[in-house]
Design a protein around this motif. Structure first.
Motif, PDB file in Angstrom:
ATOM      1  N   LEU A  18       2.480   0.645 -13.391  1.00 57.33           N
ATOM      2  CA  LEU A  18       3.763   0.836 -12.915  1.00 57.33           C
ATOM      3  C   LEU A  18       3.649   1.823 -11.559  1.00 57.33           C
ATOM      4  N   GLN A  19       2.179   2.564 -11.007  1.00 55.77           N
ATOM      5  CA  GLN A  19       2.126   2.848  -9.503  1.00 55.77           C
ATOM      6  C   GLN A  19       2.275   1.069  -8.620  1.00 55.77           C
ATOM      7  N   GLY A  20       1.938   0.461  -9.286  1.00 52.38           N
ATOM      8  CA  GLY A  20       1.874  -0.724  -8.317  1.00 52.38           C
ATOM      9  C   GLY A  20       3.524  -1.347  -8.081  1.00 52.38           C
ATOM     10  N   LEU A  21       4.158  -1.226  -9.479  1.00 46.11           N
ATOM     11  CA  LEU A  21       5.326  -1.714  -9.689  1.00 46.11           C
ATOM     12  C   LEU A  21       6.172  -0.640  -8.398  1.00 46.11           C
ATOM     13  N   THR A  22       6.180   0.064  -8.740  1.00 44.32           N
ATOM     14  CA  THR A  22       6.572   1.471  -7.844  1.00 44.32           C
ATOM     15  C   THR A  22       6.322   1.092  -6.498  1.00 44.32           C
ATOM     16  N   TYR A  23       5.347   0.899  -5.592  1.00 45.05           N
ATOM     17  CA  TYR A  23       5.230   0.290  -3.864  1.00 45.05           C
ATOM     18  C   TYR A  23       5.969  -0.303  -3.527  1.00 45.05           C
ATOM     19  N   GLU A  24       5.718  -2.164  -4.939  1.00 43.53           N
ATOM     20  CA  GLU A  24       6.302  -3.080  -5.054  1.00 43.53           C
ATOM     21  C   GLU A  24       7.732  -2.765  -4.333  1.00 43.53           C
ATOM     22  N   THR A  25       9.005  -1.894  -5.626  1.00 42.15           N
ATOM     23  CA  THR A  25      10.258  -1.645  -5.337  1.00 42.15           C
ATOM     24  C   THR A  25      10.766  -1.177  -4.267  1.00 42.15           C
ATOM     25  N   ILE A  26      10.405  -0.302  -3.766  1.00 41.52           N
ATOM     26  CA  ILE A  26      10.619   0.786  -2.507  1.00 41.52           C
ATOM     27  C   ILE A  26       9.877  -0.616  -1.388  1.00 41.52           C
ATOM     28  N   LYS A  27      11.526  -0.001  -0.801  1.00 37.45           N
ATOM     29  CA  LYS A  27      11.211  -0.704   0.851  1.00 37.45           C
ATOM     30  C   LYS A  27      10.674  -0.018   1.632  1.00 37.45           C
ATOM     31  N   LEU A  28      10.376   1.124   1.914  1.00 39.90           N
ATOM     32  CA  LEU A  28      10.507   1.991   2.948  1.00 39.90           C
ATOM     33  C   LEU A  28       8.411   2.137   3.059  1.00 39.90           C
ATOM     34  N   ARG A  29       8.209   1.726   3.874  1.00 41.59           N
ATOM     35  CA  ARG A  29       6.562   1.943   4.912  1.00 41.59           C
ATOM     36  C   ARG A  29       6.138   2.717   6.125  1.00 41.59           C
ATOM     37  N   ALA A  30       5.136   3.077   5.704  1.00 41.14           N
ATOM     38  CA  ALA A  30       4.574   3.896   6.686  1.00 41.14           C
ATOM     39  C   ALA A  30       4.403   3.798   8.411  1.00 41.14           C
ATOM     40  N   GLY A  31       5.386   3.997   9.106  1.00 37.28           N
ATOM     41  CA  GLY A  31       5.011   3.470  10.242  1.00 37.28           C
ATOM     42  C   GLY A  31       6.264   2.672  10.712  1.00 37.28           C
ATOM     43  N   GLN A  32       7.609   3.058  10.054  1.00 35.39           N
ATOM     44  CA  GLN A  32       9.205   2.329  10.060  1.00 35.39           C
ATOM     45  C   GLN A  32      10.113   4.037   9.828  1.00 35.39           C
ATOM     46  N   THR A  33      10.931   3.616  10.007  1.00 30.59           N
ATOM     47  CA  THR A  33      12.272   5.272   9.894  1.00 30.59           C
ATOM     48  C   THR A  33      13.066   4.546   9.122  1.00 30.59           C
TER      49      THR A  33
END
Length: 630
Positions: A18-33
């Protein structure tokens, strides 16, 4: 964004996936606005996966930027699914079957919706098309999912009569009034107030209503009851048929020869589905007046018991004394017993029997008290009374008969029991029938058995005591020997329609006691050994018949048949008082091959057949019959 991290999955059995699925689902990444709209879009995406009951994204400031905490509440591991309602039709075994692949795994709400559709499909397949499976109304941390079912309850069954235009009100706005009583309609309807709406049962109800022959058009609609959620009113809109008839015509039968007939009938007397009929016929070999009354279902009886009453007066020339090319038996003018051959020669009229009588009978299917259940066995019982007079053409009473060319006193016989000019028959009849045929109109497989016995009891000097009994059995075997019609050669996607069958039939019967000569068992005719006319063979105290018949489709409503009939009186002609068949040299036995065509009509199958006596092509006869022989 300086950092994105997920919380809330600690200790969950499915944490890593579920943790991997959560990271894959959200589009936000460090370094972005990011923007608020982007955060809401990620929230929506996470909810749409179906794995979480709650999702929140919380931003916080840090020296390097904004930290985003994605806090999720995962669904529990599915352990059990229950229905909150009590006493629903949906069996626990079906719930177990549908959810078995999901037990022990994290609950996914999307998958749960699919499982609810499968439960809904179960209801639809059973005919409960108004049932609704909804939920979940509750999901416990321990993995218990609660659902709710609304199965669609019938509040009331309403009957509305319509006119020919389909309107249930007349031009003045008044309800159209029907002739049929409401209870006559409602007793054919198994879907009652308080029961669950089932389309299959409703369709069966409508078929039963059509089968009564009283209704021209029937439509069904449902109306939700606002005050009772989950309940509906079922509305049956009925257009009645014309049930009275007056008819006349010219026809032919073995008993009456060519005859004319006038008939009046009413199929829905007083709106109670009672059938009344009166007919008068006058023909070549007799005349008849007959009135009958039938109650097809005695009111209030749970077994669908029917009653039939009949009264009649007839005059006819019995086939056993006159049928066929054989020398006929004529009445002797002298009413005293002949003493010389000179008296025998004084014959004039053919033997005529006048019958005045009536009967009442009851029939009950063995349905266990469920009038809507198809019963294989049906029982009948009844009583009958007949006053029989032996008459000549001048309607004078006679007692004795002899062959037209009789040369011996031995060829004189008593026409009736006890050498009387009048007999009284009082009898009780019992019968049973078994029907496992796949169709009553075009059967191709199954069995039909008929058993009957009639016990006549003496009520006076000229009233005989005897018992007549008979049994018949027909076995239908589906075959595929010919392929004439397009229904026998369907194209891809078309339904096959190629009814073919071989029928094996056997019947037998006999009599014990003082059997009157006119009541002997005659064979031959359209429903017996078809190469002979009625009473062309037999005429004994016992009989046996057998038939092998092959039926096959030819074109549209036209079918063909090939048959072989055989019958015998089992050497019992001389056991009949006076031996009328033996005196006339009627053969004891015979067989008959033949062919025919069958036309399917709304009145039933019509048969035109050509059959021969044994294999003598010079001795053939055409038969015309209504309905199958068996």
């Amino acid at each position: 964004i300086s950092e994105v991290f997920v919380t809330g999955l600690e200790g969950h059995p499915d944490q890593e996936r579920l943790q991997g699925l959560t990271y894959e689902t959200i589009k936000l990444r460090a370094g972005q606005t990011t923007t608020r709209q982007a955060l809401e879009a990620d929230l929506t995406e996470l909810y749409a996966t179906g794995w979480f009951s709650d999702v929140r994204i919380t931003p916080s400031d840090s020296p390097l930027g904004v930290r985003l905490e994605v806090a999720v509440v995962p669904n529990p591991v599915l352990e059990e699914v229950v229905i909150e309602n009590e006493a629903v039709l949906l069996p626990a075994s079906e719930i177990e079957k549908v959810f078995a692949p999901d037990y022990g795994n994290t609950l996914n709400l999307n998958q749960l919706d699919q499982r609810l559709k499968e439960l809904q499909d179960w209801y639809n397949a059973q005919g409960y098309v108004l049932a609704r499976v909804t939920g979940p109304i509750r999901i416990s941390p321990a993995g218990l999912v609660s659902l709710v079912v609304q199965e669609g309850i019938i509040n009331e069954v309403l009957i509305e009569f319509t006119n020919a235009e389909g309107d249930s009100v007349d031009p003045e706005g008044n309800p159209v009034k029907g002739k049929t009583r409401d209870w006559v309609i409602s007793r054919e309807v198994s879907s009652l107030s308080g029961s669950l709406f089932n389309r299959q049962l409703i369709e069966e109800d409508i078929r039963r209503l059509y089968q009564t022959g009283l209704y021209k058009d029937i439509t069904m609609s449902v109306k939700p009851v606002i005050e009772l959620p989950g309940s509906v009113d079922v509305i049956l809109k009925i257009e009645e048929s014309q049930t009275g008839s007056l008819s006349g015509g010219i026809a032919y039968s073995a008993a009456q020869g060519i005859y004319g007939q006038v008939q009046f009938g009413e199929e829905n007397l007083f709106g109670k589905a009672w059938k009344a009929d009166a007919k008068v016929s006058y023909g070549q070999y007799g005349s008849q007046f007959d009135i009958s009354f039938i109650d097809p279902w005695i009111k209030g009886d749970p077994f669908r018991t029917s009653m039939r009453m009949n009264a009649y007066y007839s005059r006819n020339y019995p086939a056993i004394f006159r049928a066929g090319p054989h020398t006929k038996i004529k009445l002797i003018d002298n009413t005293d017993e002949p003493q010389s051959t000179a008296e025998i020669s004084e014959t004039s009229s053919s033997v005529m029997l006048s019958r005045t009588g009536g009967d009442i009978s009851f029939s009950r299917p063995l349905n266990g008290g469920n009038p809507f259940q198809k019963a294989a066995w049906t029982l009948t019982t009844g009583i009958n009374f007949q006053l029989i007079d032996v008459l000549d053409s001048d309607l004078d009473s006679k007692r004795y008969g002899a062959k037209e060319d009789a040369a011996s006193i031995d060829q004189v016989l008593c026409v009736a029991y006890n050498c009387s000019s009048s007999n009284t028959l009082t009898g009780v009849r019992l019968g049973a029938a078994y029907n496992s045929l796949d169709s009553n109109t075009r059967p191709t497989q199954g069995d039909y058995v008929s058993l009957a016995t009639s016990q006549y009891i003496s009520v006076g000097e000229n009233s005989p005591t005897y018992n007549k009994f008979s049994a018949s059995y027909a076995h239908f075997i589906p075959v595929r020997l010919l392929n004439f019609t397009s229904g026998c050669n369907p194209k891809e996607g078309e339904k096959e329609d190629c009814p073919q069958t071989i029928v094996l039939s056997l019947s037998a019967g006999g009599a014990l006691g003082e059997l009157p000569p006119y009541d002997a068992f005659c064979l031959g005719g359209v429903n017996s050994v078809r190469g002979y006319e009625s009473c062309g063979i037999g005429g004994g105290k016992y009989f046996s018949e057998a038939t092998v018949e092959y039926r096959f489709p030819i074109w549209n409503i036209l079918s063909g048949e090939v048959f072989f009939d055989a019958g015998t009186s089992l050497g019992s002609q001389s056991d009949v008082s006076g031996n009328p068949a033996g005196i006339r040299n009627i053969p004891e036995s015979g067989y008959s091959p033949g062919i025919g065509v069958i036309v399917a009509t709304p009145l039933g199958p019509l048969r035109l057949e050509l059959a021969t006596e044994e294999f003598d092509i010079e001795k053939y006869r055409f038969n015309f019959g209504v309905g199958f022989k068996f």
